[in-house]
Write an enzyme that holds these catalytic residues in place. Structure first.
Site, PDB file in Angstrom:
ATOM      1  N   GLN A 143       0.810  -1.191   0.009  1.00 60.19           N
ATOM      2  CA  GLN A 143      -0.018  -0.049  -0.034  1.00 60.19           C
ATOM      3  C   GLN A 143       0.917   1.242  -0.241  1.00 60.19           C
ATOM      4  O   GLN A 143       1.856   1.379   0.702  1.00 60.19           O
ATOM      5  CB  GLN A 143      -0.893   0.092   1.135  1.00 60.19           C
ATOM      6  CG  GLN A 143      -1.779  -1.195   1.272  1.00 60.19           C
ATOM      7  CD  GLN A 143      -1.396  -2.160   2.041  1.00 60.19           C
ATOM      8  OE1 GLN A 143      -0.296  -2.547   2.127  1.00 60.19           O
ATOM      9  NE2 GLN A 143      -2.168  -2.978   3.056  1.00 60.19           N
ATOM     10  N   GLN A 176      -0.307   0.025  -5.584  1.00 60.99           N
ATOM     11  CA  GLN A 176      -1.426  -0.524  -4.799  1.00 60.99           C
ATOM     12  C   GLN A 176      -1.963   0.642  -4.078  1.00 60.99           C
ATOM     13  O   GLN A 176      -1.056   1.443  -3.337  1.00 60.99           O
ATOM     14  CB  GLN A 176      -0.855  -1.634  -3.712  1.00 60.99           C
ATOM     15  CG  GLN A 176      -2.143  -2.212  -2.955  1.00 60.99           C
ATOM     16  CD  GLN A 176      -1.857  -3.410  -1.901  1.00 60.99           C
ATOM     17  OE1 GLN A 176      -0.954  -3.916  -2.055  1.00 60.99           O
ATOM     18  NE2 GLN A 176      -2.665  -3.734  -1.105  1.00 60.99           N
ATOM     19  N   ASP A 177      -3.343   0.880  -3.814  1.00 63.58           N
ATOM     20  CA  ASP A 177      -3.898   2.011  -3.316  1.00 63.58           C
ATOM     21  C   ASP A 177      -3.182   3.283  -3.827  1.00 63.58           C
ATOM     22  O   ASP A 177      -2.980   4.321  -3.116  1.00 63.58           O
ATOM     23  CB  ASP A 177      -3.559   1.771  -1.712  1.00 63.58           C
ATOM     24  CG  ASP A 177      -4.445   0.649  -0.927  1.00 63.58           C
ATOM     25  OD1 ASP A 177      -5.108  -0.010  -1.768  1.00 63.58           O
ATOM     26  OD2 ASP A 177      -4.035   0.382   0.071  1.00 63.58           O
ATOM     27  N   ARG A 199     -13.924  -4.955  -5.734  1.00 69.29           N
ATOM     28  CA  ARG A 199     -14.321  -5.821  -4.334  1.00 69.29           C
ATOM     29  C   ARG A 199     -14.656  -4.964  -3.394  1.00 69.29           C
ATOM     30  O   ARG A 199     -14.094  -3.746  -3.379  1.00 69.29           O
ATOM     31  CB  ARG A 199     -13.160  -6.732  -4.267  1.00 69.29           C
ATOM     32  CG  ARG A 199     -11.740  -6.206  -3.747  1.00 69.29           C
ATOM     33  CD  ARG A 199     -10.801  -7.248  -3.183  1.00 69.29           C
ATOM     34  NE  ARG A 199      -9.527  -6.502  -2.759  1.00 69.29           N
ATOM     35  CZ  ARG A 199      -8.772  -7.181  -2.231  1.00 69.29           C
ATOM     36  NH1 ARG A 199      -8.711  -8.560  -1.786  1.00 69.29           N
ATOM     37  NH2 ARG A 199      -7.378  -6.476  -1.845  1.00 69.29           N
ATOM     38  N   ASP A 224      -6.526  -2.399  -5.914  1.00 69.55           N
ATOM     39  CA  ASP A 224      -7.665  -1.390  -4.953  1.00 69.55           C
ATOM     40  C   ASP A 224      -6.816  -0.067  -5.311  1.00 69.55           C
ATOM     41  O   ASP A 224      -6.957   0.741  -4.260  1.00 69.55           O
ATOM     42  CB  ASP A 224      -7.543  -1.709  -3.603  1.00 69.55           C
ATOM     43  CG  ASP A 224      -7.707  -3.385  -3.203  1.00 69.55           C
ATOM     44  OD1 ASP A 224      -8.465  -3.775  -4.167  1.00 69.55           O
ATOM     45  OD2 ASP A 224      -7.603  -3.748  -2.163  1.00 69.55           O
TER      46      ASP A 224
END
Length: 318
Positions: free
Chosen positions: A134, A156-157, A236, A180
């Protein structure tokens, strides 16, 4: 005499327009502006100013961990060049702070936006730490935030749309990442954006509140990337009531046929709301989507307009 008057009128008009577009502050790392760093310019904005304060940022790589405080309202960033005006930092979730503690996802952001009414044009926002878990490029926590022709770079993120009561607008933006890479609880409208998928993962991880009608709306967006076949989900649910809709979007072949993932919890299938309307491309396979996702009817689609989704705020109205 009439000719002179016309010349004077034209001159005045150009001057008036120049005054209208003149920035309040100029940031230039090379020293030609009012400030050399972006954070200095932010500090110079009067607290709780009701008018827009425009900060023009010249070409350059500005490696700063930035904070726009809640007291800095209606701040507008304008970059000199989309690809060459870069605001970047390299924190990540597992990186240690001065006490030897992990910074965590929220602590990893390169830029924190708390102030209401923030907007940005022609800026690249980046987390340059690489594929290390992240690592947030921008943490958007201010209501009525708008981004036009901006880039969000990370893995990520990448983009954290923070705050359940916040409304955000992204137009003609480029957002890239892996897992994500667009996540959070805000209501956000993405218009004509490019979502670039790297490696494998999930485009969205919404955490929409159960009391919020709309979460993410992607309208006329293009999903691109260098990801392999069947490697990406549309989303998700980070929280049970996640809400995401893709409208008139172009989906490539690396979008998995089932489209959506329940994050390992069957109960999320009863609460999350995932929808599409007239998706196109090889990744558009409505008959193969998970049974708990929705293909919007023409009547349902009518409710998706800016003012309705953003609860009375239309960022396109000047």
């Amino acid at each position: 005499m009439k000719f002179i008057a016309v010349i004077l009128l034209i001159t005045f008009s150009f001057t008036a327009n120049a005054i209208d577009v003149k920035p309040d502050f100029v940031v230039d790392a090379k020293g030609s502006g009012n400030f050399k760093t972006v954070q200095e310019a932010i500090h110079a904005v009067p607290d709780f100013r009701n008018k827009v304060t425009t900060i023009f940022i010249k070409k350059g790589i500005y490696k700063e961990k930035l904070i726009l405080a809640a007291s800095k309202k209606n701040v507008k960033f304008v970059g000199e060049d989309l690809n060459e005006t870069i605001l970047t930092y390299d924190d990540f979730a597992q990186k240690k702070n001065t006490f030897g503690e992990e910074k965590g996802t929220s602590g990893s952001a390169s830029f924190y936006i708390y102030g209401e009414g923030f907007s940005a044009e022609n800026i690249t926002f980046e987390n340059s730490s690489g594929p290390v878990g992240q690592a947030v490029a921008v943490w958007v926590g201010g209501d009525k935030s708008a981004f036009i022709n901006c880039r969000f770079l990370g893995f990520q993120d990448t983009l954290y749309t923070y705050g359940g009561n916040n409304r955000q607008y992204y137009k003609s933006c480029y957002i890239e990442g892996t897992v994500d890479f667009i996540f959070g609880s805000a209501t956000a409208w993405f218009e004509n954006c490019t979502l670039f998928c790297k490696k494998q993962g999930y485009i969205t991880a919404a955490s929409t509140a159960d009391t919020t009608k709309f979460g993410y709306v992607f309208n006329q967006c293009k999903i691109k990337g260098d990801a392999p076949a069947n490697s990406f989900y549309l989303g998700r649910p980070w929280r049970p009531y996640a809400k995401v809709s893709f409208l008139n979007c172009e989906l490539p072949e690396f979008i998995r046929p089932e489209g959506w993932n329940n994050w390992g919890k069957e109960s999320n299938e009863q609460t999350a709301y995932y929808a599409e309307y007239q998706s196109t491309g090889k990744g558009a396979q409505p008959t193969k989507r998970v049974k708990w996702a929705h293909q919007l009817t023409n009547e349902e689609y009518k409710s998706y307009n800016l003012e309705n989704v953003l609860r009375g705020w239309n960022p396109e109205q000047k």
